[in-house]
Scaffold this active site. Structure first.
Site, PDB file in Angstrom:
ATOM      1  N   GLY A 256     -25.258 -46.032 -17.273  1.00  0.00           N
ATOM      2  CA  GLY A 256     -25.908 -45.621 -16.033  1.00  0.00           C
ATOM      3  C   GLY A 256     -25.222 -46.389 -14.924  1.00  0.00           C
ATOM      4  N   PHE A 257     -24.697 -45.675 -13.929  1.00  0.00           N
ATOM      5  CA  PHE A 257     -23.923 -46.383 -12.901  1.00  0.00           C
ATOM      6  C   PHE A 257     -24.406 -46.023 -11.504  1.00  0.00           C
ATOM      7  CE2 PHE A 257     -19.920 -48.023 -10.969  1.00  0.00           C
ATOM      8  CZ  PHE A 257     -20.010 -49.291 -11.509  1.00  0.00           C
ATOM      9  N   GLY A 258     -25.734 -45.913 -11.364  1.00  0.00           N
ATOM     10  CA  GLY A 258     -26.332 -45.688 -10.044  1.00  0.00           C
ATOM     11  C   GLY A 258     -26.559 -47.025  -9.357  1.00  0.00           C
ATOM     12  N   GLY A 259     -27.689 -47.125  -8.636  1.00  0.00           N
ATOM     13  CA  GLY A 259     -27.980 -48.334  -7.865  1.00  0.00           C
ATOM     14  C   GLY A 259     -27.924 -49.603  -8.705  1.00  0.00           C
ATOM     15  N   LEU A 260     -28.657 -49.616  -9.806  1.00  0.00           N
ATOM     16  CA  LEU A 260     -28.705 -50.836 -10.615  1.00  0.00           C
ATOM     17  C   LEU A 260     -27.415 -51.065 -11.374  1.00  0.00           C
ATOM     18  CD1 LEU A 260     -32.334 -50.916 -12.034  1.00  0.00           C
ATOM     19  CD2 LEU A 260     -31.384 -52.158 -10.106  1.00  0.00           C
TER      20      LEU A 260
ATOM     21  N   TYR B  36     -16.633 -43.545  -9.244  1.00  0.00           N
ATOM     22  CA  TYR B  36     -17.993 -42.970  -9.333  1.00  0.00           C
ATOM     23  C   TYR B  36     -18.292 -42.126  -8.098  1.00  0.00           C
ATOM     24  CZ  TYR B  36     -23.072 -42.770 -10.010  1.00  0.00           C
ATOM     25  OH  TYR B  36     -24.358 -42.346 -10.177  1.00  0.00           O
TER      26      TYR B  36
ATOM     27  N   LYS C 247     -40.042 -49.258 -17.475  1.00  0.00           N
ATOM     28  CA  LYS C 247     -41.230 -49.598 -16.697  1.00  0.00           C
ATOM     29  C   LYS C 247     -42.551 -49.152 -17.334  1.00  0.00           C
ATOM     30  CE  LYS C 247     -39.650 -48.500 -12.349  1.00  0.00           C
ATOM     31  NZ  LYS C 247     -39.409 -48.783 -10.922  1.00  0.00           N
TER      32      LYS C 247
ATOM     33  N   ALA D 193     -33.277 -42.609  -9.413  1.00  0.00           N
ATOM     34  CA  ALA D 193     -34.176 -42.624 -10.578  1.00  0.00           C
ATOM     35  C   ALA D 193     -35.381 -43.524 -10.313  1.00  0.00           C
ATOM     36  CB  ALA D 193     -33.429 -43.093 -11.821  1.00  0.00           C
ATOM     37  N   THR D 194     -35.121 -44.683  -9.729  1.00  0.00           N
ATOM     38  CA  THR D 194     -36.216 -45.610  -9.437  1.00  0.00           C
ATOM     39  C   THR D 194     -37.252 -44.918  -8.545  1.00  0.00           C
ATOM     40  OG1 THR D 194     -34.687 -47.468  -9.552  1.00  0.00           O
ATOM     41  CG2 THR D 194     -36.752 -47.870  -8.413  1.00  0.00           C
TER      42      THR D 194
ATOM     43  N   GLU E  94     -39.118 -42.140 -10.356  1.00  0.00           N
ATOM     44  CA  GLU E  94     -40.098 -42.708 -11.295  1.00  0.00           C
ATOM     45  C   GLU E  94     -41.291 -43.308 -10.545  1.00  0.00           C
ATOM     46  OE1 GLU E  94     -38.325 -45.052 -14.531  1.00  0.00           O
ATOM     47  OE2 GLU E  94     -36.537 -43.810 -14.353  1.00  0.00           O
TER      48      GLU E  94
ATOM     49  N   HIS F 292     -45.837 -41.916 -10.149  1.00  0.00           N
ATOM     50  CA  HIS F 292     -47.117 -42.648 -10.188  1.00  0.00           C
ATOM     51  C   HIS F 292     -48.042 -42.244  -9.043  1.00  0.00           C
ATOM     52  CE1 HIS F 292     -46.083 -45.684 -13.289  1.00  0.00           C
ATOM     53  NE2 HIS F 292     -44.856 -45.616 -12.793  1.00  0.00           N
TER      54      HIS F 292
HETATM   55  P1  NAD Z   1     -29.890 -44.143 -10.413  1.00  0.00           P
HETATM   56  O1  NAD Z   1     -30.529 -42.816 -10.279  1.00  0.00           O
HETATM   57  O2  NAD Z   1     -29.372 -44.809  -9.174  1.00  0.00           O
HETATM   58  O3  NAD Z   1     -28.684 -44.047 -11.468  1.00  0.00           O
HETATM   59  C1  NAD Z   1     -28.832 -43.497 -12.729  1.00  0.00           C
HETATM   60  C2  NAD Z   1     -27.456 -43.444 -13.404  1.00  0.00           C
HETATM   61  O4  NAD Z   1     -27.619 -42.984 -14.748  1.00  0.00           O
HETATM   62  C3  NAD Z   1     -26.467 -42.482 -12.732  1.00  0.00           C
HETATM   63  O5  NAD Z   1     -25.206 -43.127 -12.672  1.00  0.00           O
HETATM   64  C4  NAD Z   1     -26.395 -41.297 -13.718  1.00  0.00           C
HETATM   65  O6  NAD Z   1     -25.126 -40.655 -13.722  1.00  0.00           O
HETATM   66  C5  NAD Z   1     -26.629 -42.021 -15.026  1.00  0.00           C
HETATM   67  N1  NAD Z   1     -27.093 -41.096 -16.079  1.00  0.00           N
HETATM   68  C6  NAD Z   1     -28.120 -40.202 -16.022  1.00  0.00           C
HETATM   69  N2  NAD Z   1     -28.218 -39.539 -17.194  1.00  0.00           N
HETATM   70  C7  NAD Z   1     -27.237 -40.032 -18.000  1.00  0.00           C
HETATM   71  C8  NAD Z   1     -26.825 -39.742 -19.329  1.00  0.00           C
HETATM   72  N3  NAD Z   1     -27.450 -38.825 -20.065  1.00  0.00           N
HETATM   73  N4  NAD Z   1     -25.762 -40.422 -19.840  1.00  0.00           N
HETATM   74  C9  NAD Z   1     -25.122 -41.370 -19.101  1.00  0.00           C
HETATM   75  N5  NAD Z   1     -25.483 -41.694 -17.853  1.00  0.00           N
HETATM   76  C10 NAD Z   1     -26.522 -41.030 -17.303  1.00  0.00           C
HETATM   77  O7  NAD Z   1     -30.902 -45.111 -11.197  1.00  0.00           O
HETATM   78  P2  NAD Z   1     -31.474 -46.516 -10.714  1.00  0.00           P
HETATM   79  O8  NAD Z   1     -32.314 -46.304  -9.490  1.00  0.00           O
HETATM   80  O9  NAD Z   1     -30.383 -47.519 -10.710  1.00  0.00           O
HETATM   81  O10 NAD Z   1     -32.555 -46.883 -11.885  1.00  0.00           O
HETATM   82  C11 NAD Z   1     -32.225 -47.062 -13.241  1.00  0.00           C
HETATM   83  C12 NAD Z   1     -33.475 -47.407 -14.028  1.00  0.00           C
HETATM   84  O11 NAD Z   1     -33.915 -48.731 -13.745  1.00  0.00           O
HETATM   85  C13 NAD Z   1     -34.686 -46.510 -13.755  1.00  0.00           C
HETATM   86  O12 NAD Z   1     -35.204 -46.038 -14.964  1.00  0.00           O
HETATM   87  C14 NAD Z   1     -35.664 -47.405 -13.061  1.00  0.00           C
HETATM   88  O13 NAD Z   1     -37.006 -47.097 -13.307  1.00  0.00           O
HETATM   89  C15 NAD Z   1     -35.321 -48.751 -13.669  1.00  0.00           C
HETATM   90  N6  NAD Z   1     -35.805 -49.852 -12.810  1.00  0.00           N
HETATM   91  C16 NAD Z   1     -36.528 -50.850 -13.386  1.00  0.00           C
HETATM   92  C17 NAD Z   1     -37.028 -51.888 -12.605  1.00  0.00           C
HETATM   93  C18 NAD Z   1     -37.807 -53.011 -13.222  1.00  0.00           C
HETATM   94  O14 NAD Z   1     -38.147 -53.955 -12.530  1.00  0.00           O
HETATM   95  N7  NAD Z   1     -38.112 -52.987 -14.505  1.00  0.00           N
HETATM   96  C19 NAD Z   1     -36.798 -51.904 -11.226  1.00  0.00           C
HETATM   97  C20 NAD Z   1     -36.029 -50.890 -10.676  1.00  0.00           C
HETATM   98  C21 NAD Z   1     -35.547 -49.870 -11.477  1.00  0.00           C
END
Ligand code: NAD
Length: 332
Positions: free
Chosen positions: A16-20, A61, A125, A191-192, A195, A199
């Site tokens: 996963g190479f989005g924000g996190l 990306y 989460k 995604a964050t 998600e 809620h």
């Molecule tokens: P994002 O939407 O910015 O990025 C998601 C990435 O996943 C994208 O690069 C996408 O191409 C990739 N992806 C999607 N489906 C895929 C697949 N089948 N195979 C490979 N790659 C795939 O996501 P984000 O905002 O960085 O969040 C990531 C996760 O972190 C979320 O589930 C979010 O709930 C979780 N999160 C947890 C906390 C915590 O404190 N526990 C806080 C923030 C976010």
């Protein structure tokens, strides 16, 4: 138990190479104990056993996929499987969306099936998502996988802080987590935000997942960019219950996300209230610094838990663990 020191640099991948995922790459860049060798998104993956350059991978990306990276990228319709089966990586941070709510458990099953052995860390989460992983406990153990779940900020850093703070008490009455998140624009963390919308009253994971980007923007226009949440289904509850701290009904999670301002709308904190052995009722409060971003508070702990997971793995300890039962190690 004293956990062994990790000596060799750990070869780490980020799925996963989005924000996190991108923040994770930047956090790893100056580290000596970990080397970032792999990244995957929906359309491709990049691998270099000597280490990847964050700027180059982020650039690829932004052109559509990390698979466009020259010469280390590969385009694929089955990125996770292709990466895992073809390249040596010791541990992965799963920075993947959990959409649908069964996605992370499906990814775990994929790892089990592939025959790969190593360490997996997620920042899941929802309680129901962690419950699905609990069902895979024995399979993970037999497959030689050390899986640490709930290792972000909440659940994660704040849950672990609650587990430590609980030690002053003879009985825990409540654990109250309140988070404040500020991000400049919601597209950085799609995604964050989806998600979180799941809620909101009137929404669930499926409706939030099905929303187009335009629909998300329109909803945020109506709320002035603010998402305010209370009594969320958050896995801090099951994690603290499993760690023997308190029953899950004593744990509550809520917060405010501002999707138009990197300044936090409120200070993220956890309050742990209990009764001491002398019969006094008291509350410990652990508050995160307002300058720390969501990315810092999620990815930092995730790699701390990954390092701890590698130490467990090297001693032959496999199976499922949560952030409330293992102490993260600091990655230098
Ligand atoms: P994002 O939407 O910015 O990025 C998601 C990435 O996943 C994208 O690069 C996408 O191409 C990739 N992806 C999607 N489906 C895929 C697949 N089948 N195979 C490979 N790659 C795939 O996501 P984000 O905002 O960085 O969040 C990531 C996760 O972190 C979320 O589930 C979010 O709930 C979780 N999160 C947890 C906390 C915590 O404190 N526990 C806080 C923030 C976010």
């Amino acid at each position: 138990m004293i956990i062994d020191k990790v000596n060799d640099p750990i070869k780490v991948g980020v799925l996963g190479f989005g924000g996190l995922g991108q923040a994770a790459a930047r956090i790893l860049a100056p580290k000596g104990e970990m080397v970032w060798v792999a990244a995957a998104d929906r359309k491709g993956y990049a691998y270099n056993g000597a280490g990847l350059n964050p700027d180059a991978v982020i650039n690829a990306y932004n052109q559509g996929s990390v698979g466009y990276l020259e010469p280390d990228g590969t385009l694929s319709n089955n990125t996770i499987q292709d990466l895992v089966e073809n390249h040596a990586v010791e541990g992965y941070f799963l920075a993947l969306p959990n959409l649908p709510n069964t996605f992370m458990a499906d990814v775990a099953r994929q790892f089990i099936k592939s025959g790969w052995k190593g360490v997996l860390v997620d920042a899941l989460k929802r309680t129901s998502a962690v419950e699905q992983l609990l069902e895979l406990q024995t399979q993970l153990e037999q497959a030689g996988i050390t899986y640490l779940t709930g290792c972000g900020a909440t659940p994660g850093l704040l849950t672990a802080a609650a587990a430590v703070a609980a030690q002053s008490y003879a009985e825990i009455h409540s654990v109250k987590i309140t988070f404040g998140v500020g991000i400049a624009n919601w597209e950085g963390y799609r995604a964050t935000i989806r998600e979180d919308i799941a809620h909101m009253p009137g929404y669930d994971v499926e409706t939030a997942r099905a929303m187009t980007d335009e629909e998300v923007s329109a909803l945020l226009d109506k709320t002035n960019g603010i998402i305010a949440l209370e009594n969320m289904e958050h896995a801090d509850d099951i994690m603290l219950e499993l760690a023997g701290i308190c029953s899950r009904d004593r744990v509550t999670v809520g917060g405010v996300v501002d999707t138009r301002n990197p300044k936090k709308p409120l200070s993220t904190n956890v309050k742990i209230t209990g009764r001491t052995f002398e019969g006094k009722i008291s509350t410990h409060t652990f508050t995160l610094g307002d300058e720390t971003s969501m990315a810092a508070n999620v990815c930092g702990p995730a790699f701390g838990y990954l390092k701890a997971g590698v130490a467990l793995q090297r001693r032959g300890m496999t199976g499922l663990f949560t952030a409330a039962e293992i102490m993260p190690q600091f990655v230098k």
